[in-house]
Design a protein around this motif. Sequence first.
Motif, PDB file in Angstrom:
ATOM      1  N   LEU A 254       0.801  -1.217   0.000  1.00 29.76           N
ATOM      2  CA  LEU A 254       0.000   0.000   0.000  1.00 29.76           C
ATOM      3  C   LEU A 254       0.837   1.271   0.000  1.00 29.76           C
ATOM      4  O   LEU A 254       0.396   2.306  -0.519  1.00 29.76           O
ATOM      5  CB  LEU A 254      -0.934  -0.016   1.207  1.00 29.76           C
ATOM      6  N   ASP A 255       2.034   1.249   0.582  1.00 30.30           N
ATOM      7  CA  ASP A 255       2.823   2.480   0.650  1.00 30.30           C
ATOM      8  C   ASP A 255       3.211   2.979  -0.735  1.00 30.30           C
ATOM      9  O   ASP A 255       3.309   4.188  -0.967  1.00 30.30           O
ATOM     10  CB  ASP A 255       4.074   2.265   1.506  1.00 30.30           C
TER      11      ASP A 255
ATOM     12  N   ASP B 204       0.115   4.698  -2.252  1.00 25.49           N
ATOM     13  CA  ASP B 204      -0.119   5.932  -1.506  1.00 25.49           C
ATOM     14  C   ASP B 204       0.875   7.014  -1.926  1.00 25.49           C
ATOM     15  O   ASP B 204       0.525   8.200  -2.010  1.00 25.49           O
ATOM     16  CB  ASP B 204       0.001   5.651  -0.006  1.00 25.49           C
ATOM     17  N   ARG B 205       2.108   6.609  -2.224  1.00 25.19           N
ATOM     18  CA  ARG B 205       3.146   7.568  -2.592  1.00 25.19           C
ATOM     19  C   ARG B 205       3.073   7.972  -4.062  1.00 25.19           C
ATOM     20  O   ARG B 205       3.261   9.138  -4.404  1.00 25.19           O
ATOM     21  CB  ARG B 205       4.528   6.974  -2.289  1.00 25.19           C
TER      22      ARG B 205
ATOM     23  N   GLY C 155      -4.063  11.101  -4.254  1.00 33.18           N
ATOM     24  CA  GLY C 155      -4.857  10.575  -3.152  1.00 33.18           C
ATOM     25  C   GLY C 155      -6.239  10.124  -3.557  1.00 33.18           C
ATOM     26  O   GLY C 155      -6.713   9.051  -3.130  1.00 33.18           O
TER      27      GLY C 155
ATOM     28  N   PHE D 138      -6.021   6.704  -5.402  1.00 36.80           N
ATOM     29  CA  PHE D 138      -5.754   5.610  -4.470  1.00 36.80           C
ATOM     30  C   PHE D 138      -7.007   5.257  -3.672  1.00 36.80           C
ATOM     31  O   PHE D 138      -7.430   4.090  -3.615  1.00 36.80           O
ATOM     32  CB  PHE D 138      -4.604   6.031  -3.549  1.00 36.80           C
ATOM     33  N   GLU D 139      -7.632   6.250  -3.072  1.00 35.94           N
ATOM     34  CA  GLU D 139      -8.831   6.005  -2.277  1.00 35.94           C
ATOM     35  C   GLU D 139      -9.981   5.504  -3.143  1.00 35.94           C
ATOM     36  O   GLU D 139     -10.722   4.587  -2.743  1.00 35.94           O
ATOM     37  CB  GLU D 139      -9.250   7.290  -1.560  1.00 35.94           C
TER      38      GLU D 139
ATOM     39  N   THR E 132       4.548   4.207   7.407  1.00 42.64           N
ATOM     40  CA  THR E 132       3.213   3.745   6.986  1.00 42.64           C
ATOM     41  C   THR E 132       2.070   4.576   7.548  1.00 42.64           C
ATOM     42  O   THR E 132       0.904   4.271   7.296  1.00 42.64           O
ATOM     43  CB  THR E 132       3.010   2.274   7.409  1.00 42.64           C
TER      44      THR E 132
ATOM     45  N   HIS F 161       0.731   7.520   6.950  1.00 41.11           N
ATOM     46  CA  HIS F 161      -0.215   8.203   6.074  1.00 41.11           C
ATOM     47  C   HIS F 161      -1.195   7.239   5.434  1.00 41.11           C
ATOM     48  O   HIS F 161      -2.408   7.452   5.455  1.00 41.11           O
ATOM     49  CB  HIS F 161       0.528   9.001   5.003  1.00 41.11           C
ATOM     50  N   TYR F 162      -0.674   6.140   4.850  1.00 39.66           N
ATOM     51  CA  TYR F 162      -1.611   5.245   4.179  1.00 39.66           C
ATOM     52  C   TYR F 162      -2.508   4.539   5.185  1.00 39.66           C
ATOM     53  O   TYR F 162      -3.665   4.224   4.883  1.00 39.66           O
ATOM     54  CB  TYR F 162      -0.883   4.265   3.255  1.00 39.66           C
TER      55      TYR F 162
ATOM     56  N   THR G 292      -5.333   6.806   5.954  1.00 42.80           N
ATOM     57  CA  THR G 292      -6.252   6.841   4.807  1.00 42.80           C
ATOM     58  C   THR G 292      -7.124   5.595   4.770  1.00 42.80           C
ATOM     59  O   THR G 292      -8.355   5.673   4.596  1.00 42.80           O
ATOM     60  CB  THR G 292      -5.451   6.958   3.494  1.00 42.80           C
TER      61      THR G 292
END
Length: 681
Positions: A521-522, A525-526, A530, A533-534, A595, A597-598, A601
């Motif tokens: 996931l990182d 996310d990077r 955003g 990804f979401e 990790t 931030h993700y 989210t």
Amino acid sequence: MRTVEMRASLHGARTIMQVSKPESAQGKPLSYRPDIDGLRAIAIVSVVVFHAFPDAMPGGFIGVDIFFVISGFLISSIIFRQLDQGRFSFTDFYVHRIRRIFPALILVLASCFVLGWFSLLPEEYRQLGKHMAAGAGFIQNLVLWKESGYFDVESDMKPLLHLWSLSVEEQFYLVYPLLVCGLWRARMPLRNSLVLLMLASFALNLWWVAQDPVKTFYLPFTRVWELLAGALCAFGVMRKGVAFSTSSFRLPHLPSIHLRSVLGLALLLCGLVLIDRHRYFPGAWALLPVTGAVLLVSSGPQAWVNRHLLSRPLLVWIGLVSYLLYLWHWPILSFMHILTPTRPGAPLPLAAVALSVLLAWLTYRLLERPVRFGAKSWMVPALLALLLSVTATAGYNDFQRNGLSFRLATHYAEQPLFVGTTDATCTADGGAGLEFCRQSRPGAPTIVVIGDSHAWHLYDGLASYAAQNGDIIGMRAVGACLGFSGVSADTKRHDCAPARDSIASAARQASVRTVVLSARLDIYDRELPGEVFEGALRDMLATLTAAGKKVIFVMDIPILDFHPKYCLDISMPLRPKTTSLPNCAIQQAVFAQHTQHYRETVNALLRQFPQVQAFDAAAPLCDHQQCWAMKDGQLLYRDYDHLSTIGSTLVAQTLWPLIHPIPQPGLRAAATKASPARKRS
């Protein structure tokens, strides 16, 4: 006609014309061009900086394309001139190539073999042996193409990876003289034939690059247009008999050689700035370095850039040793990475580059000049050919004997790692074309694991539990593709969207009770915006829950900042000791920061889907201080971010009760449900 002996390098050293009042076939004088060496210097400096400090010059790899143009120009100059003079000899041509290429290549291959003996694990040494044989046989580009894949060894760990370009050029040298001589003697239009071949190769390059970038990068068919661009420069010189006239290869609206040279340099600089590893390359982007090099070469030595910049003594000296620097720099940088457990800081690459320059200069003074310009006996090329054959044989023997494990003072047992990404049962049940496709046994699956390679590394552990419970577990995934969303973290990945329907249909089968979603996931996310990804996660969860599936969302494992093989207690003279990684772990606080931030989210998103269960894959691998890469002397990881079989089983032991809530005999596991209040990150 007075004798003109022109020796041209492959990637590196200076072009030397030993002349007695040299003349062209038409009586026009020729002279050594220091600006060609200066152009080589730009090419090799770009490549070395890219390899040592990739962030400093992301487009530095285009230096190889500059070398291709120079090589095509110089080799064609030799062939065209000698054909014009009626004295071309295949024997002389290949003898000169042997004297030029073989000595330093043999030395570098032998040095890697000796250094590897004292530092590489059997599987590493076995691969080095294969690459030695391929490099000595000038087929390294083909071997690397066949090796390529999601789980191929990192390029930093391949000391002879750079020999792919030498292989492309040698393959060109084997065919090109025969082709030119055949066209020449048949009195066919040579220039037009070369133009047609160049256009065909360029068109193939454009066609393949989006479909298979790796194949396009390594195969000679999609690279030969770059060498032929240099050949057409040489054709213009030979036909007109004026040093580097472009009358037969004229570029419109560029009447001034000075303007042409400035534009050529500008195109090279644009290539260095605009091109990076995320571009489809070579493709159309390769026109920047190729056109720039063609403009500079065709401008001639009197053009302003060529005379005042490329002919500077320092650049000329670097160009003189550039082939040797090319051969030395990558093995030294690669062994630096291999022998450094953690990512090396700036001083180490700087020291590696300095050592490469020193070895290149010593090789030039002590080996290249004596061999190239020494005795003309036929025994010299014969001995060089024999030594290269012995080197290739030694490498192949190492490969066949599995890395000569008897070198190790202590017994070494290879750690169990995953061996397969697809199987016949899975492809027969609708998974054909997927990069990762496995199924525990034939039939309709009851559990499906989807995602990317982080779905793949969970499969073995889960499959062992499924076999005990009568379940059929299937795994459907594509590397760097987020489940069946069609979204990729890699801009070059072209198979995510085509795989989407196959993965989605497998997950929605009526027989499937549980879907496990696991991905790195990182990265997404990077690399992704955003909302993308979401949105991709939301759409998948909505689709699966609407289909009535039990969904388990896997919070990802820790990513290591060292290779787990350095945790093995292996006694070798040059191998880093395990004391450099005393705990074989990363700090839990570092993992949490990486990790955070993700996870925030994903946790916010999962609150919209209360029926989805979250599983923290880090829980079995971490305590409150550290996250482990090895436990009880056994590796839990196969590389920086994928579990070994043992690691997969350990995680599955905790995950399985979440799939089957009724405790199974012999299982000692407890499921954990991630929440904002209890984060492993």
